[in-house]
Design a protein around this motif. Structure first.
Motif, PDB file in Angstrom:
ATOM      1  N   LEU A  66      79.929 -16.841 -94.256  1.00 26.77           N
ATOM      2  CA  LEU A  66      78.566 -16.669 -93.775  1.00 26.77           C
ATOM      3  C   LEU A  66      77.876 -18.010 -93.609  1.00 26.77           C
ATOM      4  CD1 LEU A  66      76.092 -14.800 -93.175  1.00 26.77           C
ATOM      5  CD2 LEU A  66      75.602 -14.872 -95.636  1.00 26.77           C
ATOM      6  N   LEU A  67      77.267 -18.216 -92.449  1.00 29.04           N
ATOM      7  CA  LEU A  67      76.430 -19.382 -92.178  1.00 29.04           C
ATOM      8  C   LEU A  67      75.001 -18.905 -91.970  1.00 29.04           C
ATOM      9  CD1 LEU A  67      76.059 -22.424 -91.496  1.00 29.04           C
ATOM     10  CD2 LEU A  67      76.503 -21.801 -89.103  1.00 29.04           C
ATOM     11  N   VAL A  68      74.064 -19.459 -92.757  1.00 30.29           N
ATOM     12  CA  VAL A  68      72.659 -19.074 -92.680  1.00 30.29           C
ATOM     13  C   VAL A  68      71.834 -20.306 -92.330  1.00 30.29           C
ATOM     14  CG1 VAL A  68      70.704 -18.073 -93.915  1.00 30.29           C
ATOM     15  CG2 VAL A  68      73.028 -17.294 -94.428  1.00 30.29           C
ATOM     16  N   ALA A  69      70.869 -20.147 -91.444  1.00 32.67           N
ATOM     17  CA  ALA A  69      69.967 -21.241 -91.071  1.00 32.67           C
ATOM     18  C   ALA A  69      68.544 -20.893 -91.477  1.00 32.67           C
ATOM     19  CB  ALA A  69      70.027 -21.501 -89.571  1.00 32.67           C
ATOM     20  N   GLU A  70      67.822 -21.887 -91.982  1.00 32.42           N
ATOM     21  CA  GLU A  70      66.425 -21.696 -92.342  1.00 32.42           C
ATOM     22  C   GLU A  70      65.510 -21.700 -91.114  1.00 32.42           C
ATOM     23  OE1 GLU A  70      65.645 -20.648 -95.103  1.00 32.42           O
ATOM     24  OE2 GLU A  70      65.897 -22.013 -96.784  1.00 32.42           O
ATOM     25  N   HIS A  71      65.968 -22.315 -90.045  1.00 30.55           N
ATOM     26  CA  HIS A  71      65.164 -22.427 -88.829  1.00 30.55           C
ATOM     27  C   HIS A  71      66.101 -22.425 -87.642  1.00 30.55           C
ATOM     28  CE1 HIS A  71      62.151 -23.482 -85.967  1.00 30.55           C
ATOM     29  NE2 HIS A  71      62.489 -24.753 -85.849  1.00 30.55           N
ATOM     30  N   GLN A  72      65.740 -21.657 -86.613  1.00 28.73           N
ATOM     31  CA  GLN A  72      66.575 -21.571 -85.428  1.00 28.73           C
ATOM     32  C   GLN A  72      65.677 -21.764 -84.205  1.00 28.73           C
ATOM     33  OE1 GLN A  72      70.369 -19.304 -85.590  1.00 28.73           O
ATOM     34  NE2 GLN A  72      69.270 -17.884 -84.304  1.00 28.73           N
ATOM     35  N   PRO A  73      65.653 -22.984 -83.643  1.00 28.17           N
ATOM     36  CA  PRO A  73      64.736 -23.248 -82.535  1.00 28.17           C
ATOM     37  C   PRO A  73      65.183 -22.662 -81.207  1.00 28.17           C
ATOM     38  CG  PRO A  73      66.033 -25.187 -83.024  1.00 28.17           C
ATOM     39  CD  PRO A  73      66.370 -24.186 -84.088  1.00 28.17           C
ATOM     40  N   ALA A  74      66.449 -22.261 -81.102  1.00 20.89           N
ATOM     41  CA  ALA A  74      66.946 -21.728 -79.825  1.00 20.89           C
ATOM     42  C   ALA A  74      67.996 -20.670 -80.097  1.00 20.89           C
ATOM     43  CB  ALA A  74      67.519 -22.850 -78.958  1.00 20.89           C
ATOM     44  N   GLY A  75      67.597 -19.623 -80.799  1.00 20.89           N
ATOM     45  CA  GLY A  75      68.535 -18.549 -81.106  1.00 20.89           C
ATOM     46  C   GLY A  75      68.998 -17.845 -79.848  1.00 20.89           C
ATOM     47  N   ARG A  76      70.206 -17.263 -79.926  1.00 22.80           N
ATOM     48  CA  ARG A  76      70.757 -16.573 -78.762  1.00 22.80           C
ATOM     49  C   ARG A  76      70.817 -15.081 -79.019  1.00 22.80           C
ATOM     50  NH1 ARG A  76      75.996 -17.304 -77.191  1.00 22.80           N
ATOM     51  NH2 ARG A  76      76.610 -17.901 -79.293  1.00 22.80           N
ATOM     52  N   GLY A  77      70.335 -14.344 -78.054  1.00 20.07           N
ATOM     53  CA  GLY A  77      70.457 -12.899 -78.089  1.00 20.07           C
ATOM     54  C   GLY A  77      71.400 -12.430 -77.001  1.00 20.07           C
ATOM     55  N   ARG A  78      71.363 -11.117 -76.738  1.00 25.96           N
ATOM     56  CA  ARG A  78      72.210 -10.580 -75.699  1.00 25.96           C
ATOM     57  C   ARG A  78      71.759 -11.082 -74.337  1.00 25.96           C
ATOM     58  NH1 ARG A  78      71.499  -5.236 -75.181  1.00 25.96           N
ATOM     59  NH2 ARG A  78      73.566  -4.804 -74.349  1.00 25.96           N
ATOM     60  N   HIS A  79      72.727 -11.208 -73.407  1.00 29.10           N
ATOM     61  CA  HIS A  79      72.478 -11.633 -72.035  1.00 29.10           C
ATOM     62  C   HIS A  79      71.883 -13.030 -71.973  1.00 29.10           C
ATOM     63  CE1 HIS A  79      73.377  -7.495 -71.538  1.00 29.10           C
ATOM     64  NE2 HIS A  79      72.164  -7.046 -71.784  1.00 29.10           N
ATOM     65  N   PRO A  87      60.154 -21.958 -89.501  1.00 31.22           N
ATOM     66  CA  PRO A  87      61.051 -22.229 -90.634  1.00 31.22           C
ATOM     67  C   PRO A  87      60.814 -21.273 -91.791  1.00 31.22           C
ATOM     68  CG  PRO A  87      60.177 -24.280 -89.754  1.00 31.22           C
ATOM     69  CD  PRO A  87      59.429 -23.165 -89.066  1.00 31.22           C
ATOM     70  N   ARG A  88      61.894 -20.733 -92.325  1.00 35.23           N
ATOM     71  CA  ARG A  88      61.928 -19.904 -93.537  1.00 35.23           C
ATOM     72  C   ARG A  88      61.172 -18.584 -93.382  1.00 35.23           C
ATOM     73  NH1 ARG A  88      60.307 -24.748 -94.463  1.00 35.23           N
ATOM     74  NH2 ARG A  88      58.199 -24.023 -94.959  1.00 35.23           N
ATOM     75  N   ALA A  89      60.886 -18.173 -92.134  1.00 36.10           N
ATOM     76  CA  ALA A  89      60.164 -16.924 -91.908  1.00 36.10           C
ATOM     77  C   ALA A  89      61.097 -15.750 -91.632  1.00 36.10           C
ATOM     78  CB  ALA A  89      59.197 -17.070 -90.742  1.00 36.10           C
ATOM     79  N   ALA A  90      62.381 -16.038 -91.429  1.00 37.54           N
ATOM     80  CA  ALA A  90      63.320 -14.994 -91.046  1.00 37.54           C
ATOM     81  C   ALA A  90      64.646 -15.204 -91.764  1.00 37.54           C
ATOM     82  CB  ALA A  90      63.537 -15.009 -89.533  1.00 37.54           C
ATOM     83  N   LEU A  91      65.489 -14.189 -91.694  1.00 41.44           N
ATOM     84  CA  LEU A  91      66.886 -14.327 -92.116  1.00 41.44           C
ATOM     85  C   LEU A  91      67.720 -14.481 -90.861  1.00 41.44           C
ATOM     86  CD1 LEU A  91      67.472 -11.756 -95.004  1.00 41.44           C
ATOM     87  CD2 LEU A  91      67.755 -14.244 -95.097  1.00 41.44           C
ATOM     88  N   LEU A  92      68.376 -15.623 -90.732  1.00 39.05           N
ATOM     89  CA  LEU A  92      69.144 -15.959 -89.542  1.00 39.05           C
ATOM     90  C   LEU A  92      70.551 -16.333 -89.978  1.00 39.05           C
ATOM     91  CD1 LEU A  92      66.382 -18.357 -88.212  1.00 39.05           C
ATOM     92  CD2 LEU A  92      66.735 -15.999 -87.453  1.00 39.05           C
ATOM     93  N   GLY A  93      71.486 -15.444 -89.777  1.00 39.93           N
ATOM     94  CA  GLY A  93      72.824 -15.706 -90.272  1.00 39.93           C
ATOM     95  C   GLY A  93      73.901 -15.153 -89.376  1.00 39.93           C
TER      96      GLY A  93
END
Length: 291
Positions: A66-79, A87-93
């Motif tokens: 498992l890789l978890v990030a505290e901040h993701q400035p350009a997360g990828r979704g579908r399509h 920062p630190r407002a979400a669970l991003l893993g």
């Protein structure tokens, strides 16, 4: 890759950092289901970063990892859609898996991840989480209307790697305020009135639930029906029994009543003319009766 926050004092902004060593004690074998867990301060995309790390040194990333990030400035979704989180407002893993199942069975992974996420949120946060086929988790948002409409709190993205492994990414909104959300149809656990917004509690519950579900699935050789997981997924998917519009990736909309799940996890529709179809991708919109 180095982990972040192991020895740092959590920021004094009401959004504490994840404690990587503490999480390893709970989630990494022999205590938990994982073989490796890393927390990084920032990642443009945990799915892409984990896939790249595995390609460069597969021996360093034994599955499940498992890789978890505290901040993701350009997360990828579908399509190819992108989104950001404070920062630190979400669970991003992102979770690396090498399930011992036929390749055709991998189409169930987004649904199984959605099932695990919904179960974990119900158990820990006390919210009535459901799944919108194929990969969104929704919860009632009391502040968005009466009765509370369902809003997206988490998204799931599963990607098959060239070596046959799979990366399953989950982005879960936890403490975002309404003006921090990417779209009006999203919400967070805090806005949904969750019993807890402790990201560590939710993360542990999520991966314990996913570990149990994956074990059942693999024990059945990837046969979701034999494992009883098709019924479990159907029981938590709000799309079923609803009139929907599917925006297909190749273009063109299809409207019908979502009647069930196909053997491979596809969405079965019954159309107004009595014909049926099965869909494996596309954006699904729940329609109101008069639509």
């Amino acid at each position: 890759m180095t982990s972040a926050h192991d020895d740092q004092t959590p920021p004094d902004d009401g959004r504490p950092a994840l404690r990587a060593d503490f999480l390893r004690e709970l989630l990494v074998a022999p205590a938990g289901p994982l073989a490796r867990l890393e927390v990084v301060a920032e990642s443009p995309s945990t799915n892409a970063e984990l896939a790249r790390a595995v390609a460069q040194d597969p021996d360093a990333w034994p599955a499940p990892a498992l890789l978890v990030a505290e901040h993701q400035p350009a997360g990828r979704g579908r399509h190819g859609r992108t989104w950001t989180t404070p920062p630190r407002a979400a669970l991003l893993g992102s979770l690396l898996l090498r399930p011992a199942v036929p390749r055709a069975a991998l189409s169930w992974l987004p649904l199984l991840a959605g099932l695990a996420t919904a179960r974990a949120l119900r158990a820990t946060a006390g919210v009535d989480a459901v799944v919108k086929w194929p990969n969104d988790v929704l919860v009632p948002d009391p502040g968005a209307g009466s009765p509370p409409p369902l809003r997206k709190v988490a998204g799931i993205l599963a990607e098959v790697l060239p070596d046959g492994g799979v990366v399953v990414g989950v982005g879960l909104n936890v403490t975002q305020t309404r003006d921090e959300l990417p779209v009006p149809t999203a919400t967070s656990l805090a806005l949904a009135g969750a019993a807890t917004t402790d990201r560590e509690v939710v993360l542990v519950a999520l991966h314990e639930a996913f570990g149990e579900i994956l074990a059942r699935w693999q024990d059945a050789g990837g046969d979701a029906h034999a494992a009883g997981l098709d019924a479990d997924c159907a029981g938590i998917i709000a799309t079923l029994g609803t009139r929907v519009r599917v925006e297909r990736v190749g273009g063109g909309d299809v409207v019908g009543l979502a009647t069930g799940l196909a053997p491979d996890g596809g969405l079965e529709l019954r159309h107004d003319d009595g014909t049926t179809s099965v869909h494996h991708s596309g954006d699904v919109h729940h329609l109101r009766p008069h639509d």
